[in-house]
Every structure is written in C-alpha cells, then in structure tokens.
Enzyme design. Sequence first.
Site, PDB file in Angstrom:
ATOM      1  N   ARG A  51      37.089  65.304  40.721  1.00  0.00           N
ATOM      2  CA  ARG A  51      37.031  64.545  39.383  1.00  0.00           C
ATOM      3  C   ARG A  51      38.529  64.168  39.213  1.00  0.00           C
ATOM      4  O   ARG A  51      38.818  63.272  38.532  1.00  0.00           O
ATOM      5  CB  ARG A  51      36.497  65.195  38.454  1.00  0.00           C
ATOM      6  N   TYR A 102      36.129  38.178  28.727  1.00  0.00           N
ATOM      7  CA  TYR A 102      34.942  38.765  29.383  1.00  0.00           C
ATOM      8  C   TYR A 102      34.036  39.473  28.301  1.00  0.00           C
ATOM      9  O   TYR A 102      34.537  40.141  27.202  1.00  0.00           O
ATOM     10  CB  TYR A 102      35.318  39.955  30.150  1.00  0.00           C
ATOM     11  N   ASP A 173      44.159  41.635  31.652  1.00  0.00           N
ATOM     12  CA  ASP A 173      42.792  41.594  32.633  1.00  0.00           C
ATOM     13  C   ASP A 173      43.254  40.529  33.523  1.00  0.00           C
ATOM     14  O   ASP A 173      43.028  39.207  33.346  1.00  0.00           O
ATOM     15  CB  ASP A 173      41.560  41.340  31.728  1.00  0.00           C
ATOM     16  N   LYS A 198      34.817  42.274  41.578  1.00  0.00           N
ATOM     17  CA  LYS A 198      34.901  40.575  41.919  1.00  0.00           C
ATOM     18  C   LYS A 198      35.778  40.603  42.994  1.00  0.00           C
ATOM     19  O   LYS A 198      35.483  40.824  44.284  1.00  0.00           O
ATOM     20  CB  LYS A 198      35.498  40.023  40.412  1.00  0.00           C
TER      21      LYS A 198
END
Length: 362
Positions: A51, A102, A173, A198
């Site tokens: 993790r 977004y 972003d 993307k």
Amino acid sequence: MTTERTHPDDLAPATRLVQLGRPPATPGGGVNAPLALTSTYHADGPVNYARVGNPTWDAFEEALGSLEGGDALVFSSGMGAISAALSLLPHGGTIVVPGHAYNGTLASLDALAAEGAAVVRRVSIDDTAAVVAALDGADLLWLESPTNPMLEVADIPTLVAAAHERDVLVVVDNTFATPLLQRPLEDGADVVAHSVTKYLAGHSDVILGALVTPHTERGRALHQRLHTRRSLGGAIAGPTETWLALRGLRTLHVRLERACANALVLAERLRGHARVERVRHPGFGAIISIEVTGGLEGAERVAAATRVWVHSTSLGGVESQIERRGRHASEPPTVPAQLLRLSVGIEDVEDLWRDLEQALEG
Ligand SMILES: *Cc1c(COP(=O)(O)O)cnc(C)c1O
C-alpha cells in the site's frame, strides 16, 4: 554488469517517454518494468508493504515525473489524485477555482463548501485581472487550462507569480494539455494533477491519476504530505492499471502529435460549416468544442449520428469521441446546451471529417 543510460535531462521528451521507467540493462534481464503483483515484501527492504510502494508505480512515476520536471505519485484515479491535492487546503480555507473545470472537481468543492470545510471563489480563468483580484486572503489557487469543456486558457506564469506573492498554493490540472504541451512546474506551480485515464494512458482502458511536485524544498515537503495521504487514504492504484498506463505513455508523443494535427484541420473546417455556430479550440491540444444549430436536440442528433466518432463521455483515447456536455446535470449552466465536446483521436482525418459532415447534415 549494468550499463549506465544517458541522463534523462539530456534527452528530448519523446525519447524520455520511451526510455524511462525501465529496469537497469543487465544481460538477460527484461527490458520492461515488471508487473509487480505482491502485497508484501521480504523484511528489511526500503518498502515493507505494497500500500506504501510498488516497483510498477516507481517505473510509471519515473517516466511521468521526468516529463513534468518533478516527483510523481500515482493514484487510483484522477479524482483520487485531485482529492489528495484538495487535502492541502486547510479546513475552512479559501480556494479560487475556474468557473468551468472538470465537473468532478467542481462537485467536490461544492460538497466541501456545503460542509463549511471550504470557501470557494469561482472565477473566469482567462480573465487574469479578475483571478488575481480573487487571490487576496485565499489559500489555494486551482487552475485547469485549457478548461473543460469551454477551453479557456489561463496565463499560468502570471497567475502563479501573483499567487505566490500572496502565499497562495497553486495546483494545476494538466490533463488536457499533457506535459508535452505544457509544464506548469516550470512556471512555478506547486502541484500538477492528472487524470492519467485520458491522454497519458491513452487507450480508454484504465482509470488512473497522478500528482507531480517540483524538485524544490517546498515541493519535497508537499510530496511527503501527499505520499502519506495516499498510503493512509488507501485507495491506491492497481499495479496492472499502472503497468498499462506506462505502456500507453510510451506512445504519447506520436499519439498526441497526430491527434493535435487532426484537431487543427477539423477546427478549421468546422469554422466554415453552416451547421456550426461556434468553434472553440485554443490553437493547441486535441479537444474542440462546437456549438451546433438546432439547440439541445440538434446537438444530440449529431452525437447520435456519427459512425466513426464514438458517442461517449471521456477523452484522450486513440479513438475520437463526441458528447454533448450539457447532458450531465453536474455541468455548470453556463455551458451551452448545444455544445458538443470533440476529443479528436488518431484516425485518418478525412474519415473523421466525412463522418462529422454526414452527422451535421443528416
Ligand atoms: C477525467 C478528468 C478528471 C478525473 O479523472 P478520473 O481519472 O476520471 O478520475 C479530472 N480532470 C480532468 C480535466 C479530467 O478530464
């Protein structure tokens, strides 16, 4: 015996995309990073539990970090990365954010505001003076440029400088531009966020995200906080998705080059089409937003009538995608009902044009 490779700083981005994130060249060794499917490691190594770290993450992060000019952290999704970045906002702090961005980012901020955990100031990101005026007393400036789906462009260097004068942290972003077209860390940004889903992964087959912080003292402190957030938040990236994203990243340069060239041709032709009232394309990148005649129904008819273009949400894949953004209730009301977002892919541009023409005229 291992062979030292050329230092990445000497290499162009197209070469780094291909070279980085590979194991040392040892005779008989593999040329690709291993897909490390393990939850734990033999004791006394640098990482004891998966993790917290994974060699497949390391490979992807090496390549993306080098491209953006910083240290990358992979997350389970773009929203996972964005949530971690938003955790940098102090409780009750003020965030300046583009009015168009977004919709998941905007919805997360609305939720924080409703709980009293954040004060949100929405601005037109292409109005530099208005953004600067909103920075006084703020804690965080959130940039997205070009914006989704209105394709407004922010003056990133000027806004970063204005933010830092006021001790405001800047997150960008960079999903739409990718590090091949825009490197916000070079303009002084504190964190870059990506929906790796993307362009970076590029094949519409994985959901993944990333954050990148600069190689500065401040950047390293942010990296530490975000790394801890990732380990304790626990919604970590799967090694398989990360491996696929690295495989996709290898061809980012050629995919983007073709998609951008296609977009330039299509934007120009769409500007001359009688059924198209407005074309938004910032002159770079492979997303075009168009407003068509016939309002909401006209736009839905066009999206439903394409055969090469895929009628679907999302963007940045090899295949061209078309969608009326207003069909999502979460999209701001200032996004015109007749707006179609086109994510231009890497197909033959004449096939794309003929298909759009028949859909527009049908
Ligand atoms: C898709 C997208 C996101 C969210 O990423 P996911 O990988 O879907 O969680 C964030 N920002 C932008 C600009 C996006 O296009």
